[in-house]
Design an enzyme around this catalytic site. Structure first.
Site, PDB file in Angstrom:
ATOM      1  N   LYS A 130     -31.548-101.923 -28.418  1.00 61.40           N
ATOM      2  CA  LYS A 130     -30.784-100.668 -28.291  1.00 61.40           C
ATOM      3  C   LYS A 130     -29.626-100.706 -29.278  1.00 61.40           C
ATOM      4  O   LYS A 130     -28.557-101.241 -28.971  1.00 61.40           O
ATOM      5  CB  LYS A 130     -30.281-100.520 -26.851  1.00 61.40           C
ATOM      6  CG  LYS A 130     -29.388 -99.307 -26.627  1.00 61.40           C
ATOM      7  CD  LYS A 130     -29.262 -98.958 -25.157  1.00 61.40           C
ATOM      8  CE  LYS A 130     -28.276 -97.829 -24.948  1.00 61.40           C
ATOM      9  NZ  LYS A 130     -28.310 -97.266 -23.599  1.00 61.40           N
ATOM     10  N   GLU A 152     -28.467-104.842 -26.427  1.00 59.78           N
ATOM     11  CA  GLU A 152     -27.642-103.780 -27.030  1.00 59.78           C
ATOM     12  C   GLU A 152     -26.398-104.336 -27.705  1.00 59.78           C
ATOM     13  O   GLU A 152     -25.384-104.571 -27.055  1.00 59.78           O
ATOM     14  CB  GLU A 152     -27.232-102.765 -25.938  1.00 59.78           C
ATOM     15  CG  GLU A 152     -26.371-101.641 -26.493  1.00 59.78           C
ATOM     16  CD  GLU A 152     -25.960-100.606 -25.455  1.00 59.78           C
ATOM     17  OE1 GLU A 152     -26.232-100.799 -24.258  1.00 59.78           O
ATOM     18  OE2 GLU A 152     -25.359 -99.600 -25.853  1.00 59.78           O
TER      19      GLU A 152
END
Ligand code: 13P
Length: 343
Positions: free
Chosen positions: A220, A178
């Site tokens: 992500k 992420e």
């Protein structure tokens, strides 16, 4: 199954059609902030009761493939003494764990941060796997402002993401990678695109040089939006178009799933934008969600820390999960918000 086959199977199950990921890995400090917004007392037990309400909502496994837990939560149990990991598995939901230890000031770059947590990570990963985790998350934070993000911030964070992902895969755990470009700021959508593109290029370069197995990795990312304080806000169509263009140019087709964070967008905005992108059927990856606030905010408010509100809060949560699942299939419309679902 070989290690790679196992990772691939887990990553595919996490991005299964019609489903997405619930990010319930708020640190104690973040929980304090979120609970505080609604005047809810934040103790170890109130956090446990809140998570129990979410995880035991009947039917949630129809929409949620996986849940990201925090260190405290993976060690907790429901009121009947069943470990949360077992509660989730029984609902057909894959348990995972946030393993970074937070974003700290980046030396020599006072406005930027580097995410920490690599020291001792191999040992912690083994412990989490023994507790039943099957995937992990690490979040890098990239801010936009005058003169930032710097190359230095992007590259050091991407390097740490690569090191984390390689260690997670060594431990048979799927890494959620992420690199979050934060939406706060007055910047326009094009600066968000530029920063996100630079961050993603750097992340995939590091994943390749650190020998990560892309088929067993979930990305992500943030959606490409105008800064929160930008006077001229881009609309849903522009957000969807620029986000897909950016992902197409930066994310290899070997990655099985891209699961967006919600990043402070309202639940309806996040669903509208996800739906606009997911309705495109010519994508090489599954496009899904890994929302925290956009899935939880209304349920947390309805719950309010009061046990009497558990049935209403479950109903609110199930509705949000169903709406987000519709968005993930490209079928969401704000009119659906009025349809209620009994729990
Ligand atoms: P939000 O969807 O609230 O941004 O949270 C997702 C998340 O896990 C951020 O790391």
């Amino acid at each position: 199954m070989t290690n790679e086959k196992k990772l691939e199977a887990t990553a595919n199950a996490m991005s299964a059609k019609g489903k997405g990921i619930l990010a319930a890995d708020e640190s104690t400090a973040t929980c304090m902030k979120r609970f505080g917004e609604f005047g809810i007392e934040c103790t170890e037990n109130s956090r446990r009761l809140y998570r129990e309400m979410l995880f035991t909502t009947p039917g949630i496994g129809d929409y949620i493939s996986a849940v990201i837990l925090f260190d405290e939560t993976i060690r907790q149990s429901d009121t009947d003494g069943r470990r949360f990991v077992d509660v989730l598995n029984a609902a057909g939901i894959i348990p995972g764990i946030k393993v970074d230890t937070g974003a700290k000031p980046l030396a020599g770059a006072p406005e930027e941060t580097i995410t920490e947590g690599l020291d001792g990570l191999r040992e912690r990963l083994n412990e989490y796997r023994e507790m039943g985790a099957r995937f992990t998350k690490w979040r890098a934070v990239i801010r936009i402002g005058p003169g930032i993000p710097s190359r230095y911030c992007i590259e050091t964070n991407a390097h740490a993401l690569g090191r984390y992902a390689a260690l997670a895969q060594e431990a048979d755990l799927v890494p959620i990678v992420e690199p979050e470009v934060i939406w706060n700021g007055e910047h326009d959508i094009h600066r968000c695109r530029e920063a996100t593109e630079n961050a993603l290029h750097s992340v995939f370069e590091q994943l390749a040089s650190q020998r990560c197995f892309l088929e067993g990795t979930i990305l992500k990312p943030n959606m490409i939006t105008s800064g929160h304080e930008c006077p001229a806000q881009a609309d849903t169509d522009e957000i969807a178009e620029l986000t897909l263009k950016t992902l197409r140019s930066c994310v290899p087709a070997a990655v099985p799933g891209i699961a967006f964070l919600s990043g402070g967008q309202s639940s309806e905005e996040a669903c509208q934008r996800l739906s606009a992108m997911a309705s495109n059927d010519l994508l090489p990856w599954q496009l899904t969600f890994s929302f925290g606030r956009a899935l939880q905010r209304s349920a947390l408010q309805t719950w309010g820390g009061n046990p009497a509100n558990v049935p209403a809060a479950r109903s609110t949560f199930l509705h949000r999960a169903r709406m987000t699942s519709m968005a993930r299939m490209g079928k969401y419309s704000p009119n659906m918000e009025r349809e209620s679902v009994p729990v």
